[in-house]
Design an enzyme around this catalytic site. Structure first.
Site, PDB file in Angstrom:
ATOM      1  N   HIS A   1       0.184  -0.588 -10.093  1.00  0.00           N
ATOM      2  CA  HIS A   1      -0.648  -1.087  -8.998  1.00  0.00           C
ATOM      3  C   HIS A   1      -2.075  -1.190  -9.503  1.00  0.00           C
ATOM      4  O   HIS A   1      -2.408  -0.672 -10.563  1.00  0.00           O
ATOM      5  CB  HIS A   1      -0.547  -0.187  -7.765  1.00  0.00           C
ATOM      6  CG  HIS A   1      -0.908   1.242  -8.005  1.00  0.00           C
ATOM      7  ND1 HIS A   1      -0.074   2.123  -8.681  1.00  0.00           N
ATOM      8  CD2 HIS A   1      -2.007   1.958  -7.679  1.00  0.00           C
ATOM      9  CE1 HIS A   1      -0.654   3.303  -8.746  1.00  0.00           C
ATOM     10  NE2 HIS A   1      -1.831   3.243  -8.151  1.00  0.00           N
ATOM     11  N   GLY A   2      -2.917  -1.856  -8.743  1.00  0.00           N
ATOM     12  CA  GLY A   2      -4.292  -2.103  -9.167  1.00  0.00           C
ATOM     13  C   GLY A   2      -5.225  -0.931  -8.931  1.00  0.00           C
ATOM     14  O   GLY A   2      -4.852   0.090  -8.353  1.00  0.00           O
TER      15      GLY A   2
END
Length: 143
Positions: free
Chosen positions: A61-62
């Site tokens: 995920h970011g």
């Protein structure tokens, strides 16, 4: 947690974790969930703190800064039967299931929590890793 079958891929193979993370990100980009810059933020996030969660799963995920790149909440589920190493040669951390996530506001925390709870039981991870169809994987997350 709404699962999109178009974001589920089975029998994938990657030579390294960066390739695997980019693949998860590209599924989210192609599906209209995130802007392309989110992919580099996913790689950066793994460099800051490994996205390997144990029990043969990784949740790419970011970064917090990349939340502006998220257009809508989505989860890419990628089965990697041969596994991909998120650790080192000396200390391998093999993931056979990848969950590439992007969430609006705080929804990404909810996604991580739901995935982590389901995958805390290694038998559930084995079921996902052994699944032969996209539908079989999707049914585990219906409710």
């Amino acid at each position: 947690m709404e699962i999109q079958k178009s974001l589920i891929k089975i029998n994938q193979n990657f030579s390294n974790k960066e390739e695997a993370i980019k693949y998860c990100g590209s599924l989210l980009v192609d599906g209209g969930y995130v802007k392309p810059n989110y992919i580099s933020a996913m790689i950066e996030r793994d460099r800051e703190l490994s996205v390997y969660m144990g029990n043969f799963i990784a949740i790419p995920h970011g970064t917090d800064e990349s939340k502006k790149e998220v257009l809508k909440t989505g989860v890419a589920i990628v089965q990697v039967p041969r596994g991909v190493n998120f650790g080192t040669v000396e200390n391998p951390k093999i993931a056979t299931m990848l969950f590439g996530i992007a969430g609006i506001k705080e929804e990404h925390l909810e996604l991580i929590q739901k995935i982590s709870i389901f995958c805390a039981d290694v038998d559930n991870v084995v079921k996902l890793a052994d699944a032969q169809t996209i539908e079989e994987i999707a049914k585990y997350f219906e409710n």
